[in-house]
Design an enzyme around this catalytic site. Structure first.
Site, mmCIF file in Angstrom:
data_model
loop_
_atom_site.group_PDB
_atom_site.id
_atom_site.type_symbol
_atom_site.label_atom_id
_atom_site.label_comp_id
_atom_site.label_asym_id
_atom_site.label_seq_id
_atom_site.Cartn_x
_atom_site.Cartn_y
_atom_site.Cartn_z
ATOM 1 N N HIS A 19 -22.856 -50.552 -2.900
ATOM 2 C CA HIS A 19 -21.775 -49.570 -3.055
ATOM 3 C C HIS A 19 -20.693 -49.752 -1.988
ATOM 4 O O HIS A 19 -19.498 -49.778 -2.308
ATOM 5 C CB HIS A 19 -22.306 -48.136 -2.997
ATOM 6 C CG HIS A 19 -21.185 -47.152 -2.999
ATOM 7 N ND1 HIS A 19 -20.542 -46.759 -4.152
ATOM 8 C CD2 HIS A 19 -20.517 -46.546 -1.974
ATOM 9 C CE1 HIS A 19 -19.551 -45.942 -3.846
ATOM 10 N NE2 HIS A 19 -19.512 -45.793 -2.531
ATOM 11 N N CYS A 78 -23.402 -46.775 -8.528
ATOM 12 C CA CYS A 78 -22.837 -45.557 -9.125
ATOM 13 C C CYS A 78 -23.027 -45.520 -10.643
ATOM 14 O O CYS A 78 -23.043 -44.446 -11.233
ATOM 15 C CB CYS A 78 -21.360 -45.431 -8.757
ATOM 16 S SG CYS A 78 -21.137 -44.985 -7.012
ATOM 17 N N ASP A 126 -17.072 -67.888 12.395
ATOM 18 C CA ASP A 126 -16.429 -67.641 13.679
ATOM 19 C C ASP A 126 -16.844 -68.764 14.629
ATOM 20 O O ASP A 126 -17.615 -69.651 14.269
ATOM 21 C CB ASP A 126 -16.776 -66.251 14.200
ATOM 22 C CG ASP A 126 -18.245 -66.122 14.542
ATOM 23 O OD1 ASP A 126 -18.980 -67.114 14.443
ATOM 24 O OD2 ASP A 126 -18.679 -65.013 14.895
ATOM 25 N N PHE A 137 -17.254 -64.760 20.486
ATOM 26 C CA PHE A 137 -17.439 -63.313 20.575
ATOM 27 C C PHE A 137 -18.896 -62.944 20.803
ATOM 28 O O PHE A 137 -19.205 -62.081 21.632
ATOM 29 C CB PHE A 137 -16.909 -62.642 19.296
ATOM 30 C CG PHE A 137 -17.018 -61.150 19.330
ATOM 31 C CD1 PHE A 137 -16.154 -60.399 20.105
ATOM 32 C CD2 PHE A 137 -17.996 -60.490 18.601
ATOM 33 C CE1 PHE A 137 -16.258 -59.013 20.153
ATOM 34 C CE2 PHE A 137 -18.113 -59.109 18.638
ATOM 35 C CZ PHE A 137 -17.241 -58.365 19.414
ATOM 36 N N CYS A 192 -19.376 -49.367 -9.474
ATOM 37 C CA CYS A 192 -20.367 -50.308 -8.936
ATOM 38 C C CYS A 192 -21.733 -50.085 -9.582
ATOM 39 O O CYS A 192 -21.998 -49.048 -10.196
ATOM 40 C CB CYS A 192 -20.461 -50.192 -7.415
ATOM 41 S SG CYS A 192 -21.536 -48.880 -6.817
ATOM 42 N N CYS A 210 -16.307 -44.501 -9.224
ATOM 43 C CA CYS A 210 -16.680 -45.862 -8.817
ATOM 44 C C CYS A 210 -17.442 -46.567 -9.934
ATOM 45 O O CYS A 210 -18.289 -45.972 -10.597
ATOM 46 C CB CYS A 210 -17.533 -45.790 -7.548
ATOM 47 S SG CYS A 210 -18.209 -47.375 -7.024
ATOM 48 N N ASP A 257 -12.590 -58.793 8.576
ATOM 49 C CA ASP A 257 -14.053 -58.835 8.444
ATOM 50 C C ASP A 257 -14.618 -57.725 9.305
ATOM 51 O O ASP A 257 -14.012 -57.352 10.316
ATOM 52 C CB ASP A 257 -14.641 -60.168 8.927
ATOM 53 C CG ASP A 257 -14.749 -60.200 10.440
ATOM 54 O OD1 ASP A 257 -13.712 -60.406 11.111
ATOM 55 O OD2 ASP A 257 -15.864 -59.983 10.979
#
Lengths: 375, 375
Positions: A336, A310, A94, A98, A307, A305, A267
């Site tokens: 996760h 999991c 960025d 911000f 991942c 899931c 994002d």
């Protein structure tokens, strides 16, 4: 003038959702895409290998933070952020705008640029649009963002108009300051909550010509309906030839709505921050892992899931780690949640390619009506 | 009576150092070995895969902590600690004695057992020697420790004698309470700083008969020379047929000295705790990673080290992560320090096998005379 790094692969016939690819110095990105946030040259609690495993194609770095610490010249001496942090895939940075506004009340904006104080040591600093580009060139990100001014919510039409006009002048200076590094530069559409002002801002940015276009200043405290309204009124007016980026958004629901409006990039710190707070995303909705109903629960967090978390750990163990404040809790929860976000994007890309995005979206909401519990 | 799970492979001709193997329910352990500490069913900031990669053969769990949270019955419902925490290699659990004494002033010791308060919620609890064994049986560790009483430093001869005698009576009760699970039970030698008292304690424990023998109550605040003296006076009197474990020790130098006295097993929080405090171990000595001399240092922490951290990251990046309090700092530092400890043990095992342990030890100290800096 410049060739767009974005290539459209397919367009939903049902809504604005679309699939494409963004070419970068570190390879192509399949869109729509979610970008995990690595503020200080690290996606919190994740190794780069973890990020690859969850399916992250590109990550985000925060120019404001890296400018203050460790400093862009240090990162330049490494040949850029990629080698510094051991990440070989694309990076978006960025502009720092911000953070300058959100981290302090004392930022002072002039035509020339932004004066602010370091949140680390209080020192006075100044960032011009040209500085923002040169710092990002030193960081070596694949996609740089033009320096913008942020408009608080709520803001009067006059306030918003002034900030939007300044953002447009800064955008031109950013584009002119850019040197020939092969990095992309995206323009940021401001305009507060005024759709007509945003449409005018889009025209001004397109006239300058950027490598992609972002909607900034949304998800800053306005009601969700208002954000969705503005998204519907503006996203499809961003050039279809270029990548469209909705900055700082959002929840899984926001991603689905954003994609349906034609957004390509997102994002948000939500998956990683919520992971560290014990809030986990599943296909059935959100899980607060400390809840006592999980104390004896031997099942994986989300049985559907795939991942790492999991595959190997139970809800009871994740609860125990979180209650015990073990660092592994942050690691497993972050893996996760980011896997959930990246898989959601993969699911949307597949649905768009098969032109069944609205069915995907309907299923997405229907699965969430069954609450996650121990039984 | 029982068959020793320890097999001697080779004995140094130069000193007491020796190589061997301990058979357990989860496979053999090559000794001498260092055991990373996983107090709350997690070695802090490490995944089990990280532990395997750094070469950890066995880890330690703390019975006191696991008894309080998440509770041994919960862990039993998972079939033990291994499945609960996704660790397939051997686990040793301590008896809880050391924590009961070190975490609170209000532990009350009677012939029957130890009364204490939970450090989590202040509730009153009681642990007998029989309880300590049954809790460890529920945890399903490969090596259990008998409940001992700890002797503060300094302690009068009378104080030490009383505690040592009680430890021996508790040791017998632990051995008798054990059921037929195939788990090993080790006895703990107390005796304060009185070598003759420790030798008598060894005799008593050997008469009961354990699967291995540990030296407890060292590294509790006494001068280093005194610990080395006691080690020299007692370690070689532990039965050569069984594994010898020096509890809660120590620095890399302590490990080298312990091995030279014939010790087979060590555990300590130092590599992981120091990692989280930014203190890193290298072949040349200790590195305080926040030091400004590392700010621009593009070299790996230890150019001779093959760990994940040293393969991919610079001193400058590690310093940045630590200064920025990034969780990844704890992960990368812990990986490096545990890799250092495990590699040190591998180096010692190889040196013993090749009967060049004293040369190894000399090199170990000589490398440490060159301080680690930026040039």
């Amino acid at each position: 003038m410049t060739v767009s790094p974005y290539t459209l692969h397919c367009q939903s016939t049902e809504c604005q959702a679309r699939c494409g690819e963004i070419a970068t110095l570190h390879g192509p990105i399949q869109t729509p895409v979610f970008m995990p946030v690595g503020t200080q040259a690290s996606v919190k609690a994740m190794t780069p290998e973890n990020l690859v495993e969850v399916g992250a194609q590109i990550i985000l770095g925060n120019t404001y933070h890296l400018y203050l610490r460790p400093g862009h010249e240090l990162i330049r001496s490494f040949g850029g952020l990629h080698r510094f942090m051991h990440w070989e895939r694309p990076i978006l940075t960025d502009s720092g705008g911000f953070q300058i506004f959100s981290l302090q009340d004392l930022a002072k904006i002039t035509e020339e640029g932004a004066s602010f104080r370091s949140h680390l040591d209080g020192s006075r600093l100044f960032l011009s649009p040209e500085d923002a580009v040169h710092v990002q060139e030193a960081l070596g990100s694949d996609i740089m963002m033009a320096l913008d001014t942020c408009i608080p919510y709520p803001a009067s039409r006059d306030e918003a108009a002034k900030a939007t006009a300044l953002t447009a002048r800064w955008a031109r200076r950013c584009r002119e300051a850019q040197t020939d590094t092969g990095q992309h530069l995206f323009g940021i559409v401001q305009g507060g909550m005024y759709a007509d002002m945003r449409l005018a801002a889009i025209e001004q940015l397109v006239e300058i010509g950027f490598d992609g276009y972002a909607l900034g200043g949304l998800s800053v405290g306005e009601p969700k309906e208002l954000m969705y309204e503005l998204l519907a009124a503006t996203a499809s007016h961003l050039p279809a030839t270029h990548a469209r980026y909705l900055m700082g958004v959002g929840t899984p629901e926001d991603l689905v709505e954003g994609v349906s409006q034609g957004v390509d990039m997102f994002d948000c710190v939500m998956p990683t921050r919520n992971a560290r707070n014990g809030m986990l995303f599943t296909s059935q909705g959100r899980v607060v892992i400390k809840n006592s109903c999980f104390q004896h629960d031997q099942r994986p967090l989300d049985p559907t899931c795939g991942c790492y978390t999991c595959r190997h750990y139970s809800r009871a163990y994740l609860r125990h780690l979180f209650q015990s404040r073990e660092i592994l809790a942050y690691q497993l929860n972050s893996i996760h949640n980011l896997h959930y976000y990246c898989s959601l994007m993969t699911g949307m890309r597949n649905a768009i390619r098969e032109d069944r995005f609205l069915a995907f979206r309907r299923d997405f909401y229907e699965q969430r009506t069954v609450p996650v519990s121990a039984h």
